[in-house]
Design a protein around this motif. Structure first.
Motif, short mmCIF file in Angstrom:
data_model
loop_
_atom_site.label_atom_id
_atom_site.label_comp_id
_atom_site.label_asym_id
_atom_site.label_seq_id
_atom_site.Cartn_x
_atom_site.Cartn_y
_atom_site.Cartn_z
N LEU A 64 36.59 49.37 25.23
CA LEU A 64 37.96 49.75 24.89
C LEU A 64 38.05 51.26 25.00
CD1 LEU A 64 38.38 47.58 21.66
CD2 LEU A 64 38.93 46.95 24.03
N VAL A 65 38.93 51.73 25.84
CA VAL A 65 39.10 53.16 26.05
C VAL A 65 40.24 53.63 25.16
CG1 VAL A 65 39.59 54.97 27.75
CG2 VAL A 65 38.30 52.93 28.44
N LEU A 66 39.95 54.60 24.31
CA LEU A 66 40.95 55.20 23.45
C LEU A 66 41.40 56.50 24.10
CD1 LEU A 66 39.02 54.89 20.05
CD2 LEU A 66 40.58 53.22 21.08
N VAL A 67 42.70 56.66 24.30
CA VAL A 67 43.20 57.87 24.95
C VAL A 67 44.33 58.47 24.13
CG1 VAL A 67 44.27 58.86 27.00
CG2 VAL A 67 42.57 57.06 27.25
N GLY B 114 34.81 45.52 31.18
CA GLY B 114 35.92 46.42 30.94
C GLY B 114 36.96 45.68 30.12
N GLY B 115 37.67 46.38 29.29
CA GLY B 115 38.65 45.72 28.44
C GLY B 115 40.01 46.35 28.55
N LEU B 116 40.35 47.13 27.57
CA LEU B 116 41.69 47.68 27.44
C LEU B 116 41.67 49.19 27.34
CD1 LEU B 116 42.93 45.30 24.62
CD2 LEU B 116 43.46 45.11 27.06
N GLY B 117 42.78 49.78 27.75
CA GLY B 117 43.05 51.18 27.45
C GLY B 117 44.05 51.20 26.30
N LEU B 118 43.71 51.89 25.23
CA LEU B 118 44.56 51.92 24.04
C LEU B 118 45.02 53.35 23.78
CD1 LEU B 118 42.34 49.62 21.80
CD2 LEU B 118 44.38 48.97 23.09
N VAL C 159 54.98 43.32 31.89
CA VAL C 159 53.73 42.58 31.72
C VAL C 159 53.80 41.95 30.32
CG1 VAL C 159 51.23 42.76 31.52
CG2 VAL C 159 52.45 44.16 33.21
N SER C 160 53.57 40.65 30.24
CA SER C 160 53.71 39.98 28.96
C SER C 160 52.40 39.40 28.44
CB SER C 160 54.75 38.86 29.06
OG SER C 160 54.32 37.87 29.98
N LEU C 161 51.37 39.33 29.30
CA LEU C 161 50.13 38.69 28.90
C LEU C 161 48.99 39.27 29.72
CD1 LEU C 161 49.01 36.20 27.25
CD2 LEU C 161 49.30 34.90 29.35
N THR C 162 47.90 39.56 29.05
CA THR C 162 46.68 39.96 29.74
C THR C 162 45.50 39.30 29.05
OG1 THR C 162 45.47 41.83 30.69
CG2 THR C 162 46.26 42.09 28.43
N THR C 163 44.43 39.11 29.78
CA THR C 163 43.27 38.39 29.26
C THR C 163 42.17 39.35 28.85
OG1 THR C 163 43.75 36.49 30.66
CG2 THR C 163 41.51 36.68 29.83
N VAL C 164 41.63 39.10 27.67
CA VAL C 164 40.42 39.77 27.20
C VAL C 164 39.41 38.64 27.01
CG1 VAL C 164 39.36 41.08 25.33
CG2 VAL C 164 41.69 41.62 26.06
N TYR C 165 38.34 38.67 27.80
CA TYR C 165 37.35 37.61 27.70
C TYR C 165 36.48 37.79 26.47
CZ TYR C 165 38.68 35.89 32.23
OH TYR C 165 39.40 35.37 33.25
N CYS C 166 36.05 36.67 25.92
CA CYS C 166 35.23 36.70 24.71
C CYS C 166 34.28 35.51 24.72
CB CYS C 166 36.12 36.68 23.47
SG CYS C 166 37.13 35.20 23.27
N LEU C 167 33.24 35.61 23.92
CA LEU C 167 32.30 34.50 23.76
C LEU C 167 32.67 33.63 22.57
CD1 LEU C 167 29.03 36.49 24.49
CD2 LEU C 167 30.23 34.91 26.03
N ASP C 168 33.34 34.21 21.58
CA ASP C 168 33.73 33.49 20.37
C ASP C 168 35.15 33.90 20.01
OD1 ASP C 168 34.18 33.22 17.43
OD2 ASP C 168 32.14 32.41 17.46
N GLN C 169 36.08 32.97 20.13
CA GLN C 169 37.49 33.29 19.91
C GLN C 169 37.79 33.65 18.46
OE1 GLN C 169 38.65 29.65 21.99
NE2 GLN C 169 40.08 30.90 23.18
N ASP C 170 37.10 33.04 17.51
CA ASP C 170 37.35 33.35 16.09
C ASP C 170 36.94 34.78 15.76
OD1 ASP C 170 38.47 30.86 15.23
OD2 ASP C 170 36.45 30.00 15.20
#
Length: 142
Positions: free
Chosen positions: A128-131, A82-86, A5-16
């Motif tokens: 973001l889930v921290l495990v 939902g976002g990422l598992g870290l 997997v080389s790319l995944t999307t995290v949606y946002c309202l403001d990219q900066d």
């Protein structure tokens, strides 16, 4: 053949502000920031130890239809995406460090059969889930 997997999307309202959060708060590295036409900007970051996986910080919009993009925006505004598992070495320590940086904690670190888990929110409305993982078997869930 698929290699990884080389790319995944995290949606946002403001990219900066999303980029700043992932870089300044979480320690990710900025990779790409390119304007690609009217109102479309390609912004990516990656973890410094895993440059092969980039996170695209994307505003909801095309190729989504307007109804779908609006749904994503509403979910972000409500903090319900939902976002990422870290994976982390020490969930309690990481959660404390992020709290000190002003990150919202949705679920304090708790013991689970698979490790210690906490849930935080980025500054865009993603969970973001921290495990802190540990070995487990299916019987650990019984």
């Amino acid at each position: 053949m698929i290699k990884n997997v080389s790319l995944t999307t995290v949606y946002c309202l403001d990219q900066d502000t999303a980029r700043d959060f992932y870089v300044d708060v979480l320690g990710f590295v900025p990779r790409t920031d390119i304007n690609m036409g009217e109102d479309f900007r390609w912004v990516t970051v990656c973890h410094p130890d895993h440059p092969e996986l980039e996170l695209t910080l994307m505003k909801p919009g095309p190729p989504q239809d307007p109804e779908t993009a609006a749904f994503y925006r509403r979910q972000l505004e409500k903090g319900q995406m939902g976002g990422l598992g870290l994976r982390v070495d020490d969930c309690r320590k990481t959660c404390a460090e992020l709290t000190a940086k002003g990150v919202t904690v949705l679920q304090e670190p708790e013991e689970r059969p698979y490790g210690v888990e906490a849930v935080v929110r980025d500054n865009q409305g993603n969970w973001l889930v921290l495990v802190e993982p540990r070995e487990f078997t299916p019987e650990d869930f019984a």
